[in-house]
Design an enzyme around this catalytic site. Structure first.
Site, PDB file in Angstrom:
ATOM      1  N   CYS A  72     -11.376   0.753  -8.557  1.00  6.07           N
ATOM      2  CA  CYS A  72     -10.336   0.989  -7.550  1.00  6.07           C
ATOM      3  C   CYS A  72     -10.772   0.340  -6.238  1.00  6.07           C
ATOM      4  O   CYS A  72     -11.510   0.935  -5.451  1.00  6.07           O
ATOM      5  CB  CYS A  72     -10.118   2.487  -7.376  1.00  6.07           C
ATOM      6  SG  CYS A  72      -8.823   2.867  -6.183  1.00  6.07           S
ATOM      7  N   ASP A  73     -10.298  -0.870  -6.021  1.00  9.05           N
ATOM      8  CA  ASP A  73     -10.722  -1.631  -4.839  1.00  9.05           C
ATOM      9  C   ASP A  73     -10.624  -0.858  -3.532  1.00  9.05           C
ATOM     10  O   ASP A  73     -11.553  -0.849  -2.741  1.00  9.05           O
ATOM     11  CB  ASP A  73      -9.888  -2.915  -4.700  1.00  9.05           C
ATOM     12  CG  ASP A  73     -10.264  -3.954  -5.738  1.00  9.05           C
ATOM     13  OD1 ASP A  73     -11.461  -4.096  -6.027  1.00  9.05           O
ATOM     14  OD2 ASP A  73      -9.357  -4.615  -6.258  1.00  9.05           O
ATOM     15  N   PRO A  74      -9.461  -0.265  -3.257  1.00 12.73           N
ATOM     16  CA  PRO A  74      -9.333   0.322  -1.915  1.00 12.73           C
ATOM     17  C   PRO A  74      -9.959   1.708  -1.779  1.00 12.73           C
ATOM     18  O   PRO A  74      -9.764   2.351  -0.754  1.00 12.73           O
ATOM     19  CB  PRO A  74      -7.820   0.360  -1.708  1.00 12.73           C
ATOM     20  CG  PRO A  74      -7.255   0.466  -3.075  1.00 12.73           C
ATOM     21  CD  PRO A  74      -8.196  -0.231  -4.008  1.00 12.73           C
TER      22      PRO A  74
END
Lengths: 794, 794
Positions: free
Chosen positions: B477-479
């Site tokens: 989950c990048d953010p």
């Protein structure tokens, strides 16, 4: 079709289609808005870097303002849709986006407000925009007038573009309690390190209504529907759908239903702007609409007044009355306003380019010299102890050098004596020279004298073996970035500008008892001028510089960029050019650079990249530095012409810097004469179709020089150490003019007349002939009557 | 209103207004274009970084493609204006920008072309778009048909948006010799250091006509006039003005005048795209329009054929025939195409995120395993010798890690055994494990085995004292960038994913005679699972992680982000969840995350910033990672459901990932079932109005997992070391299905049937019962007939 109002407070345009890009601009301490006659707007506010609250319909690049701003149907705007509830007919004020030609139309650009009056059939919409002095908000009034003899059922829909706020998060909804549409977003970012900045942003856009709306819409897509922005489907419905926006492009639209009696008027007021949170909007609502002073005036009215007062502070030091009423209007009403904007806002940047900062404050010397004084001292505190001035002056603790300020330029020192010299002439305040100021890299304070000595010596040291100044990645001409990027190329102009700076500084030193230093710099000026003539004179004009590879450019054997304006004017200023060279220069400029819209910066404009000159050659021919009538450079030239007594030449070019007076010229420029743009399109001989068009950019170093051309040149009312020197340089076809000159606290009421029998200018102060044309010992709060008699010319 | 054509080569939509954002996309080796049904387009090409040749009307930000792309009237598009020369009536095909509702309309999205057929009155306009395989250009055909019984005088005006190219330089003109409109620009820059890159850019945009135009216009403003883009003034004139564009926004518009007999057809062909210079356009003209092969076919036709062949190479390994024809259509025709796009283009980036690169190539294992093999080896060559994988795999010598790849993530190693494992299952090619590959920081080559061992050990080492994996500034989950940015926070999901990776890798090691290593990682998996259960089980489901400040999140006491899908599915994959936990998980997911459009990634969506979780909580609720039906995560969950035998649950969610089958669902999603988007709007329980909407983004890690759900799960046709394991997991309501499975060069024709009396699945290969359902020793080029008998379920 266009013209000033009788009280000169407004400039009016009566068609939305003849000058479609005509704009006015307003600013305050934290924001700026430029609106065009058809309803489009470009607005920015500082937090502290420039930001927007009304966006395009896509993810816009963050950038400086663009020349010749392109408009398109969904461009951010402020409109009022109007629907006749009986016939269903729709129009929009001021003109976009429905584009129904009104029966009557007026766009009035004022100093502290901008207004429209649009009549379609019997219905009139009046819109006006003003700003508060310190808050970031647009203050709008929208008035509806029923001119008909019948009752009219009407819906109006004030529409304020919000646009594509952010791909991360954008939404909006009507907030009952705030009587506002509140649109929310999160400025896009990816690195957590940026969060600390982002979280303080005013990422909301609101439209706050004084009067409760009948209904509203917050989704652009829902509002437009299949009808599109030119005839929104939602407007054709009985009632807006009271929709919200959830990761949909937001818009602020209210609907008001009116049942108007014959002759009835109804006014609505709105605030539109950015906010950090709902609490802030709530306090704005209280301040502007709910709270009242003891006279029952609400904050909105008080703010309008306060703003008008703020703008009114931007008065110049001359009021003129000449045979040219258009010039009078511009000089008395618009020029000082534009100069004040530059001086008071520093172009709404946090890191103004050093040369802009100094020159803008040179202009401020004529309006609020105390601010100019503080600015000069502030700039000097960022000088390095080796004398070099930085690229950009930081105005805010969090400010950083951005964009062009990351590119090294070599001209910044030159502007110190020139701009401070103007300040000294205007104020006589030589105490500034002994102020103690530290350096950026040394806290020990030295006098301003010493600072400027070092700046001058830095210019002397930053020269090649021939004695020509290095250009590095640019001088005054930012995009001339590849002449000297290898470290060898030199600037002819900068060598001249240095020589001129030496002369100015030598004069100042001499007047202030520093004769040794003065001689030093006079000698340097002489040396420089010899070098200039040795390496840069091309036979009919001066070349612009010599590249890294030792190629002189800006000369007759070049195919493009043969001649540049700057070396011609500055060679007159620094006295490198003797009389015979001067004559050749004037002729060459007139033949190759002069156009009906002013003198071009260079010609012919480059049509392809010249790799040893740089990025300037890649700009579109005739735009900006690549051969536009770049007014900043044109103003230098005009100033130089006045210094060598070329009064008619100077006046002709001075006048060409303003749109008009004839309609054809104004239409071609496309701009109202309420500001001087940074350029008019040039390349007149290459691309005549587009020549003359205004860039519509009102940020320009032109203004303070234009003002000096008037004070020092045209009217010859220049400060000297002991007083005011009077020596008007009226064009030969003017027989008279009068000027009220405010000078060091006094008012001089000056009548200038040509009189037969007069051989040389004679100046009478309160009836007495003034020796050398000098009004000495000008006293604060005194009024002087001055009569200037000039010879009649053939 | 929508449906597949009989030959399944196109998906059709017969209204321009019911699914206004419906799009198709085409790509080739160097470019991508997504066009919507109404004529708007987003196109990019690689030089080598993504660039545009058709721009918005303002200075657009350079960015990745945006979800839920907002369209607006001046959005870049490809239109044909049509004017009846007698009546003056105007419409535009396909629909924008005139928006006149056609009498008949068809938007046909094909695999190698996209077509429109628009009938207005008796006039039909057919438009089709295809691409070359390797050149950057749009290939357009525009056909006009006169269906009436009379002669018709018509003008058509093919319109191609060029837009705001550059503030430095933009212009355009018709070039007679090239029979093209050529628009020129200079990519804006300020530092001379950038010039070396800029000067090689293809900064021109051209429209090349096969047939000489009657006239043309190159200035957008002149073309639109006061009529605007919705009814351009120039179209209402007899003839376009043959204007040019000089620092004006360019456009490419041609006019053709037709005098058509009843029934007559006339076709025009165009090329539209970027070019470096006129010479390149000239050579394109020669290649596509002037040169012919021995059969008289020109380059245009040959390119269409070559492109169709190129796209046709993107075949999957299953052809299915099930009770669900819409599923069949998607799986047989569109899914492998989308998977191929990912595998062959790497999403047209030069630095794909490591996890994307590996998973996209996992998908490529089913299409072109040799490409996947090379990609895995390439990725490993950028591993560090300490085992860590970088953020992003550089594909080009000038490539740089950009955007999100500048943020450190900790999950990349996990994907190595998972994706290479899928490759091994599909190909049986265990030789890859002994390939010798260097490291980024050590040229000494070691085997792939050793590389992956190190990656696994890096995951083991990158844990805190409890044994939980650090998350740093993000995992999958990048953010989710602020859970662990201080260095302490851990990811529950990543600990599970590591355990799953250990199991996969232990299996592979065991099968390849590395039993010691295998035991090591099995032990690590067991250890991890104990830790997971100790720290992350919340009572009814698993938490998502533990923040820097030791706060467990994604749990019942949270108000928002109570439950995340990933820890639930992956706890099943890594076997942390026992049977009782599994039941609780399934129930919790169904109750809190499942919607009519699939399972949400988390719920409730965050509505404000949670500073110890990060940027994910700032995205708009229900979009992307903040609680959308984020299909990549949903696919993980479905895959997990199949591994634990939850066949009905799995199928229901699998089916929800496709728009339809009913119209209401398709309209809500707003997308044709020709690709799976990266998300459908979630926050179903918070913002029901917008739930279900497609992001319209076709870049997504979903695809290869969806395919594995089909091959390994639904149809249970999974490769093992010795052959193909057959164990279908049909939903209980399916009585039969058939599949053609291409596997290691063989073709298996598989009939699956439920039969009463069958207790457990029985597999017959060419009539013989296969032990354990395994088809052993599958031989290249052989055809096998397989019958699978399954029990009837109640």
């Amino acid at each position: 079709m266009i013209g000033a109002t009788e009280d000169n407070n407004y400039y009016e345009l009566t068609s939305p289609t003849s000058l479609p890009k005509a704009t006015g601009f307003l600013w305050n301490e934290k924001m700026m808005i430029q609106v065009n006659c058809r309803g489009y707007a470009v607005a920015q506010f500082m937090q502290p870097e420039p930001a927007k609250y009304s966006h395009g319909p896509n993810m816009e690049a963050k950038s400086f303002m663009q020349p010749e701003q392109p408009y398109y149907i969904n461009h951010p705007g402020r409109f009022v849709f109007v629907k006749d509830e009986v016939s269903g007919e729709v129009f929009s004020a001021p003109y976009e986006p429905v584009r129904k030609l009104p029966d009557q139309y007026k766009f009035s650009v004022g100093k502290h407000d901008i207004k429209w009056r649009v009549q379609s059939g019997d219905i009139v919409i009046e819109m006006s925009l003003s700003l508060p002095k310190a808050d970031v908000a647009e203050m709008w009034r929208v008035k509806v007038i029923n001119l008909s003899k019948q009752n009219r059922k009407i819906s109006i829909y004030p529409y304020f573009t919000v646009g594509y706020m952010s791909w991360m998060n954008q939404s909006g909804e009507y907030n009952e309690e705030l009587q506002s549409i509140v649109c929310s977003s999160v400025s896009p970012y990816q690195k957590y390190q940026d969060y600390a900045t982002i979280k303080n942003f005013s990422d909301k856009t609101y439209l706050l209504a004084e009067e409760k709306p009948y209904s509203w819409e917050v989704s652009e897509e829902a509002f437009e529907g299949e009808g599109g922005i030119t005839m929104p489907s939602a407007v054709l419905e009985e009632e807006l759908a009271k929709g919200d926006s959830r990761y949909e492009m937001p818009v602020c639209v209210f609907q008001y239903k009116l049942d108007m009696k014959p002759g009835e008027e109804k006014e609505y007021r709105f605030l539109f702007g950015p906010a950090k949170d709902e609490k802030e909007i709530d306090s704005i609502r209280f301040k502007y609409f709910l709270d009242k002073d003891q006279n029952g005036k609400d904050g909105f009215r008080l703010a309008e007044k306060e703003y008008a007062d703020y703008i009114a502070e931007g008065k110049g030091c001359i009021q003129i009355n000449t045979p040219d009423q258009d010039l009078d209007n511009f000089v008395n009403h618009w020029l000082p306003r534009q100069m004040y904007y530059h001086g008071i806002t520093n172009r709404l940047t946090t890191d103004p380019q050093t040369r802009n900062y100094l020159q803008d404050n040179m202009g401020m010397s004529y309006i609020k010299p105390q601010i100019a004084r503080a600015a000069f001292l502030h700039a000097l505190s960022q000088q390095n102890e080796n004398g070099a001035m930085p690229d950009g002056i930081l105005l805010h603790k969090d400010a950083e050098l951005k964009y062009i300020n990351q590119v090294p330029h070599t001209d910044h020192c030159v502007w110190l004596p020139i701009c401070i010299g103007a300040y000294l002439e205007e104020t006589g305040d030589s105490t500034i020279l002994n102020e103690l100021v530290p350096f950026a890299d040394n806290k020990e304070k030295v006098t301003v004298n010493e600072h400027i000595d070092r700046a001058m010596r830095w210019l002397i040291s930053d020269r090649d073996g021939r004695g020509l100044n290095y250009i590095k990645q640019g001088d005054w001409c930012d995009p001339m970035n590849m002449v000297g990027y290898k470290g060898k190329g030199v600037s002819g102009w900068l060598t001249m500008a240095s020589a001129y700076a030496f002369i100015i500084w030598a004069d100042i030193c001499e007047q202030n008892g520093r004769s040794l230093v003065s001689s030093e710099f006079r000698l340097e000026a002489d040396k420089s001028n010899k070098i200039i003539n040795k390496y840069l004179w091309d036979g009919e004009w001066y070349g612009r510089g010599i590249t890294d590879d030792n190629v002189v450019f800006g000369i007759s054997k070049d195919k493009e960029g043969k001649i540049f304006i700057n070396p011609q004017g500055w060679s007159l200023l620094c006295k490198a050019a003797d009389e015979s060279k001067k004559e050749k220069i004037l002729k060459s400029v007139a033949e190759q650079l002069e156009t009906p819209y002013g003198v071009e910066k260079l010609a012919p404009s480059y049509t392809s990249m010249r790799e040893d000159v740089g990025r300037v050659t890649q700009k579109h021919p005739g735009t900006a530095e690549n051969g536009a009538v770049y007014n900043h450079a044109a103003a230098f030239y005009i100033y130089a012409l006045y210094t060598v007594g070329e009064n008619d030449n100077a006046y002709r070019l001075l006048r060409k810097m303003l749109p008009g007076p004839d309609m054809e010229d104004i239409i071609r420029r496309g701009q109202l004469p309420v500001f001087i743009p940074n350029y008019y399109r040039g390349a007149y001989r290459q691309f005549p179709r587009t020549a003359g068009r205004s860039s519509h950019l009102f940020n320009t170093g032109t203004i303070s020089w234009y003002y000096r051309c008037l004070t020092d040149g045209l009217f010859g009312l220049k400060g000297i150490k002991d007083g005011l020197s009077i020596n008007p340089k009226l064009p030969s076809h003017w027989q008279e003019a009068s000027v009220i000159r405010n000078f060091r606290g006094a008012e001089l009421q000056i009548e200038i007349k040509r009189e037969s029998g007069i051989e040389a200018t004679e100046v009478y102060v309160d009836g007495k002939l003034a020796d050398g044309g000098i009004v000495k010992d000008v006293k604060k709060d005194m009024v002087y009557k001055v009569l200037v008699k000039m010879p009649v010319l053939e």
